[in-house]
Design an enzyme around this catalytic site. Structure first.
Site, PDB file in Angstrom:
ATOM      1  N   TRP A 145       0.844  -1.190   0.000  1.00 30.42           N
ATOM      2  CA  TRP A 145       0.000   0.000   0.000  1.00 30.42           C
ATOM      3  C   TRP A 145       0.884   1.246   0.000  1.00 30.42           C
ATOM      4  O   TRP A 145       1.875   1.316   0.715  1.00 30.42           O
ATOM      5  CB  TRP A 145      -0.907  -0.034   1.233  1.00 30.42           C
ATOM      6  CG  TRP A 145      -1.767   1.175   1.438  1.00 30.42           C
ATOM      7  CD1 TRP A 145      -2.564   1.778   0.509  1.00 30.42           C
ATOM      8  CD2 TRP A 145      -1.920   1.924   2.652  1.00 30.42           C
ATOM      9  NE1 TRP A 145      -3.214   2.856   1.079  1.00 30.42           N
ATOM     10  CE2 TRP A 145      -2.836   2.968   2.382  1.00 30.42           C
ATOM     11  CE3 TRP A 145      -1.389   1.807   3.930  1.00 30.42           C
ATOM     12  CZ2 TRP A 145      -3.225   3.886   3.354  1.00 30.42           C
ATOM     13  CZ3 TRP A 145      -1.772   2.709   4.901  1.00 30.42           C
ATOM     14  CH2 TRP A 145      -2.680   3.734   4.608  1.00 30.42           C
ATOM     15  N   ASP A 195      -1.414  -5.624   9.097  1.00 31.35           N
ATOM     16  CA  ASP A 195      -2.310  -4.546   8.705  1.00 31.35           C
ATOM     17  C   ASP A 195      -3.597  -5.215   8.221  1.00 31.35           C
ATOM     18  O   ASP A 195      -3.616  -5.886   7.191  1.00 31.35           O
ATOM     19  CB  ASP A 195      -1.690  -3.705   7.585  1.00 31.35           C
ATOM     20  CG  ASP A 195      -2.539  -2.493   7.224  1.00 31.35           C
ATOM     21  OD1 ASP A 195      -3.629  -2.329   7.810  1.00 31.35           O
ATOM     22  OD2 ASP A 195      -2.128  -1.714   6.347  1.00 31.35           O
ATOM     23  N   LYS A 233     -13.477   0.083   5.134  1.00 26.31           N
ATOM     24  CA  LYS A 233     -14.015  -0.742   4.058  1.00 26.31           C
ATOM     25  C   LYS A 233     -15.196  -1.601   4.522  1.00 26.31           C
ATOM     26  O   LYS A 233     -16.261  -1.590   3.909  1.00 26.31           O
ATOM     27  CB  LYS A 233     -12.918  -1.644   3.488  1.00 26.31           C
ATOM     28  CG  LYS A 233     -11.638  -0.916   3.076  1.00 26.31           C
ATOM     29  CD  LYS A 233     -11.889   0.098   1.981  1.00 26.31           C
ATOM     30  CE  LYS A 233     -10.595   0.636   1.404  1.00 26.31           C
ATOM     31  NZ  LYS A 233      -9.756   1.372   2.361  1.00 26.31           N
TER      32      LYS A 233
END
Length: 504
Positions: free
Chosen positions: A207, A288, A324
């Site tokens: 990311w 993560d 999300k």
């Protein structure tokens, strides 16, 4: 004007005009005091430069109006040495998309869920949780530094399972953070303070914000191999080799599920091997977890990698985000969890995380925390949330299948596009390089990151064929200098057209 000659009258009239002009120009200013002190002077019309001898600040050249010479001071900014920052590689995609007026444009850059009509989606369960807050008359008082207690309990149990020994033994230090980014940043500051010199291993690619976070916290990092461009899959052997080669006691940043940007996850057997190597090298795993429940549609399945490491008795860090899976993008709600070997160690770690958070942001926002606590804490709302997650994950799976079908049907070159089906989550790593990705945008108005990542959450079934055309065209075309080699799949011929495309 009594007591003034005509020249002096003209002087003050012009001075007044210059003051008005200076007030509208950010780089120059002129005050009445400066006029009276002689910084605006009557003269013979010559142009000169006035220098403030005390501070050494230059002033702009005097402008002559007949016999009157006027000089205005320049405000030299103390920020002259501050360069313009480049656009964010992810958020900048949306800015470019908004500026595009083409009706066919597609924004596949930012990872945000969209409906089949490509509209933002607020979960029904979120609306119900917010209505509960209104009915209860919830206040807006400050939270404790560690956040909302009900949220911290809910998020840790959601991650590990309520009956997990690490929960029962109170071995998890949980602090509410500013979504995933803020939680990662808090942990990075903790690492810098209590593990000085330790490096963080980051997957290649990862990311886009991971490196920024550790750079900002002054934590050194290096990369381990992850993506294999030849197979458009996981370079598992390279990953294991690099983790083994890292200095003992390194932190290994792992994506709990739905790896961003590749969408390529290790198999359960590969996770076992990864945990073996990390344990052998005395490394510290750092997960993560941004997509729990959103990747597969199952909260438990998407947390299996984290639970595997915890079951082995390892101490580890886990950052969580609810952007999300609950669609709480703007609420900035997440957490940092640290699994420790004892309850005493967890209490001390939590106290120091709070100490770091206090001067950083003092305490976290309450609105998103209450939404999560209400949803997870209410059995009916919790079940409704799981159903909505399955619906969102299912729509993305359907889009993924349709894109694969469209590519396979349209591309006559024999290329195998099955890697798209092997990936998971909201992203697909197309294998397009920077030049090919630029062609997607410049020619087809499809906006994606330069590494070829597309967000399937921003794609509809109706747009899959158009996207397939764009991908096939960009993948098979070769761009070099100002020449465009155009590939025609039917005849397998190459046509040279120097005027068709100019490389950017």
């Amino acid at each position: 004007m009594y007591g003034f000659s005509s020249n002096k009258q003209r002087f003050f009239q012009m001075a007044s005009t210059m003051l008005s002009l200076a007030s509208t120009t950010p780089s120059a200013s002129l005050s009445t005091q400066e006029i009276l002190k002689g910084k605006v002077r009557l003269g013979s019309g010559r142009v000169g430069t006035l220098l403030n001898k005390e501070k050494g600040n230059p002033f702009i050249k005097a402008k002559s109006f007949g016999r009157i010479s006027m000089t205005a001071a320049v405000n030299v900014s103390r920020f002259e040495g501050v360069a313009m920052a480049p656009p964010d590689p992810i958020l900048g995609v949306s800015e470019a998309f908004r500026a595009d007026t083409d009706v066919k444009k597609l924004n596949l850059g930012v990872g945000a869920y969209r409906t089949e009509e490509l509209q933002p989606y607020v979960l029904d369960v979120v609306k119900k949780a917010e209505n509960l807050m209104l009915e209860r008359g919830e206040n807006k008082e400050y939270l404790a530094i560690e956040g909302l207690a009900a949220f911290n309990k809910a998020t840790a149990e959601l991650l590990f399972g309520a009956d997990n020994p690490v929960i029962k033994q109170q071995r998890v230090a949980t602090v509410q953070g500013l979504s995933g980014t803020g939680s990662l940043r808090l942990a990075a500051a903790f690492i810098e303070r209590y593990f000085p010199g330790a490096q963080v291993l980051i997957s290649s690619p990862t990311w886009g914000n991971h490196k920024n976070i550790f750079n900002d916290a002054r934590v050194p990092w290096s990369e381990y191999r992850y993506y294999d461009p030849k197979t458009v899959g996981l370079d598992f052997e390279g990953m294991i080799s690099d983790i083994k080669a890292a200095p003992e006691g390194s932190f290994v940043l792992l994506h709990g599920c739905a790896h961003n940007p590749t969408g390529i996850d290790p198999t359960p057997e590969q996770w076992e091997k990864i945990s073996d190597v990390i344990q052998e090298k005395n490394h510290i795993p750092f997960f993560d977890v941004a997509y729990q429940g959103f990747a597969s549609g199952s909260l438990d399945a998407d947390a299996s990698s984290v639970r595997l490491f915890a079951a082995r008795g390892m101490e580890l860090f886990i950052a969580q985000s609810y952007s999300k899976n609950l669609g709480l993008y703007a609420e900035r709600i997440g957490a940092i969890n640290v699994v420790c070997s004892s309850a005493d160690a967890a209490a001390r770690v939590k106290s120091q995380l709070k100490r770091i958070a206090r001067p950083m942001y003092s305490n976290p926002p309450v609105h998103g925390a209450r939404i999560v606590a209400n949803v997870v804490g209410d059995p009916a709302l919790f079940n409704e949330w799981k159903a909505e997650m399955e619906m969102m994950a299912g729509r993305i799976k359907n889009v993924r299948q349709k894109l694969f079908d469209s590519l396979s049907a349209k591309d006559k070159s024999g290329k195998d596009w099955s890697f798209i089906l092997k990936q998971i989550g909201m992203f697909s790593f197309t294998g397009l390089n920077k030049t090919q990705s630029e062609n997607m945008t410049n020619k087809w108005h499809v906006y994606l990151t330069k590494d070829g990542r597309i967000s399937l959450a921003g794609l509809s079934l109706a747009k899959c064929e158009y996207l397939a055309d764009a991908i096939i065209d960009s993948y098979h075309n070769k761009f070099c200098n100002n020449v465009h080699w155009y590939y025609i799949p039917v005849s397998f011929d190459w046509i040279l057209d120097p005027g068709l495309h100019k490389s950017k």
